[in-house]
Design an enzyme around this catalytic site. Sequence first.
Site, short mmCIF file in Angstrom:
data_model
loop_
_atom_site.label_atom_id
_atom_site.label_comp_id
_atom_site.label_asym_id
_atom_site.label_seq_id
_atom_site.Cartn_x
_atom_site.Cartn_y
_atom_site.Cartn_z
N ASP A 468 -5.10 -3.51 0.56
CA ASP A 468 -4.55 -2.36 -0.16
C ASP A 468 -5.37 -1.10 0.12
O ASP A 468 -6.51 -1.16 0.59
CB ASP A 468 -4.57 -2.70 -1.66
CG ASP A 468 -3.49 -1.97 -2.45
OD1 ASP A 468 -2.88 -1.04 -1.92
OD2 ASP A 468 -3.28 -2.35 -3.62
N ASP A 538 5.84 -0.05 -4.37
CA ASP A 538 5.53 -0.56 -5.70
C ASP A 538 6.76 -0.56 -6.59
O ASP A 538 6.71 -1.08 -7.71
CB ASP A 538 4.44 0.31 -6.36
CG ASP A 538 3.05 -0.15 -5.95
OD1 ASP A 538 2.93 -1.25 -5.38
OD2 ASP A 538 2.09 0.59 -6.20
C1 DGJ Z 1 -1.15 -1.17 -5.50
C2 DGJ Z 1 -0.26 -2.20 -4.89
O1 DGJ Z 1 0.83 -1.60 -4.29
C3 DGJ Z 1 0.16 -3.19 -5.95
O2 DGJ Z 1 1.05 -4.12 -5.40
C4 DGJ Z 1 -1.06 -3.86 -6.50
O3 DGJ Z 1 -1.67 -4.63 -5.52
C5 DGJ Z 1 -2.02 -2.81 -7.04
N1 DGJ Z 1 -2.30 -1.80 -6.07
C6 DGJ Z 1 -3.30 -3.45 -7.49
O4 DGJ Z 1 -4.23 -2.54 -7.87
#
Ligand code: DGJ
Length: 718
Positions: A468, A538
């Site tokens: 991430d 997201d």
């Molecule tokens: C952003 C990601 O897109 C989410 O899926 C998740 O992993 C969060 N970060 C966790 O902090």
Amino acid sequence: MIYFDEQKQVFHLQGNRFSYQMKIVDGVLMHMYWGSRLPSCDGDCLFTLAGEAASFDLPFNRRPREVPTQEKGYFGRRALDIVNSQGDDVLSLRYESHIIFSGKKALAGLPSSYTETEEEAQTLEITLADTFLNIQVVLSYTVFRDLDVLARSMRVINNGPDAVTLKDLQTAVCLPYDQYEAIHLKGGWAKERQAMRTPLPMGHFTIQSRRGASGHENNPFLALVKPETTEFSGEVYAMTHVYSGSFSASADVGMDLAPTMMMGFCPDVFSWQLNPGETFQGPEALLMYTKDGLNGLSALSHPFIRRHICRGYWRDRPRPVLINNWEATYFDFNAEKLYNIAKKGAEIGCELFVIDDGWFGKRNTDNCSLGDWVVNENKVEGGLKKLAERIESLGMMCGLWFEPEMVSPDSDLYRAHPDWCLHVPGRERTQARQQLILDLSRKEVQDYIIESVSAVLRSAPISYVKWDMNRNMTEGFSCVLPPRQKMETQHRYMLGLYRVLGEITARFPRVLFESCSGGGGRFDCGILCFMPQTWTSDDTDAAERVKIQYGTSLLYPCSSMGAHVSAVPNHQTGRSTPFLTRCHVAMGGNFGFELDLNKLSDEDLQCAKEAVAMVKELRGTMQQGTYARLSNPMTNGGSAAWQFTDQERIIVCIYHHQAAANQPPQSIRLTGLEEDAVYHDEAHNLTCSGAALMGMGLPLPYMRGDFKTLLYCFRKIS
Ligand code: DGJ
């Protein structure tokens, strides 16, 4: 595939269905043609150079040079902008030599498209030189045997006695004079890659990112199409960048109304001091031309990205059905809670359990511990190894979330190395999501990431990593670079990131890596060279996902898009959609769940189980087949339809956004079938010819209720 006509001084790059031609005129490399395939270089006699007739304007302002630079009165955007030690930016590039060879070289320090054997491609390298400055520019063009994608890049060599400053570097191509519309992927967090189409203005059209990542807001993709181009027919000229940092994609309509399309660095945040004897390698751009509309473009880009960008163990393997705990628990979990979600996942056939954010340091919210990649045994009792082994004993793989490029101010790493983040000494370090960005331009920082991530991956049976990256650059400067080189930070960061990713993926070749950046904030061909899939957004709301996945699919294959079924009301929009709809929409990418299956009703759990079985049966077609968009949600009130086709079957998914009373009968016309073949869908007991399915289309039953889907699966029976 690549020819040089000595007499005409014409280079002909000939694909299966496209040609790209350049001509040396008085030592200047001119762009002659890019479009449908030509049999030979005989179009040379049709090539006229504007400016030959008397004109107030200077000839160089009107001539389609392959590398437009500041020279002899050129006033458009430059492909190469170099300021020399005298302080001027004049650059006169003339043809020096060329070579043609089989295969394709890797680019030093940067990801790029590749071949597995030399027979798969041919490459042309043309060397141009400014003899006054002693600067050489080597242009590289690769034509692939199987797919009509042209890979281009440029390297600059300073053979002169003085340092020069690179201010901009773009891959440029002139298009024929005509009317065009621009298609690009606009967005933001949780609404990435919304396909936009707009008439090309008579001036400069630019999309860009200067965030230090390709970004949520714009994607390094630009297509210029004719006004009459549809999904199914019409000319498309498209470009993308094999690079994950800031970028600029533009079309500059000059005085003769022919656009020059460009893809390259974002000059606002790029500069590079090139010392005597040094070479600078620019990122690769991919150029695609088709007459077969936007589906024709995807029919080129999808297999190309799958075969010539993505690589490694997972490239062609069926991607596992996963279950991720993020939206199920956020930070509120312990080992038992995770195990119970995994266990339920195993019961319905999931193959991979992903432990998301919150397993390390003392992280129970997003304000701490990034950088401290040590398991928190208060939450993950017994440690990571024990939990991962328990998950494996369920017959599943175990995956783990990291955010290695970041540091929390509240972390042991930051306390030990407060200068390891990007910052401007003396100024406030702007926090976003309560975190700062590590300075990946520094080798010691790169090494720390490589070793700390490797140590975790060695400590437990981890088969998948979600990588991430949750914020963009603000004071994005390295404190160890001298003032004159500060603006090099962003590109040096990318080179550092690519070294880190190259090293870690080489150390753990069987691990499946999925990239993520607050959802799809770094979805590009650069990152796909290391990680064959990306978390698309997201936003897990099925209705929103239809639009996001539609836009993403213009360029990127479905096997590169993570798509999960989540709980309702949806956490991002508050909308409730039927469980089956969420499953069908997630089948448009790499299918997974992001909810606590223990909380589902029996009916939804059964639906989840059937969906997993269906994905396992159909994923060969969905992950490797030909994808076509049948109806556009951006222009069709949110409703959409898409089709996957391979030798074995045709899968059609129809998503109906909102119900309305008294609707006229509607149908969805399929594409790419054999007219005379007969196709059968067992579930709907439908048997008919390809011609009928393409001509008359599938009739849509009247659908009561919003957000409904239909899934058809046809097999050819004769
Ligand atoms: C952003 C990601 O897109 C989410 O899926 C998740 O992993 C969060 N970060 C966790 O902090």
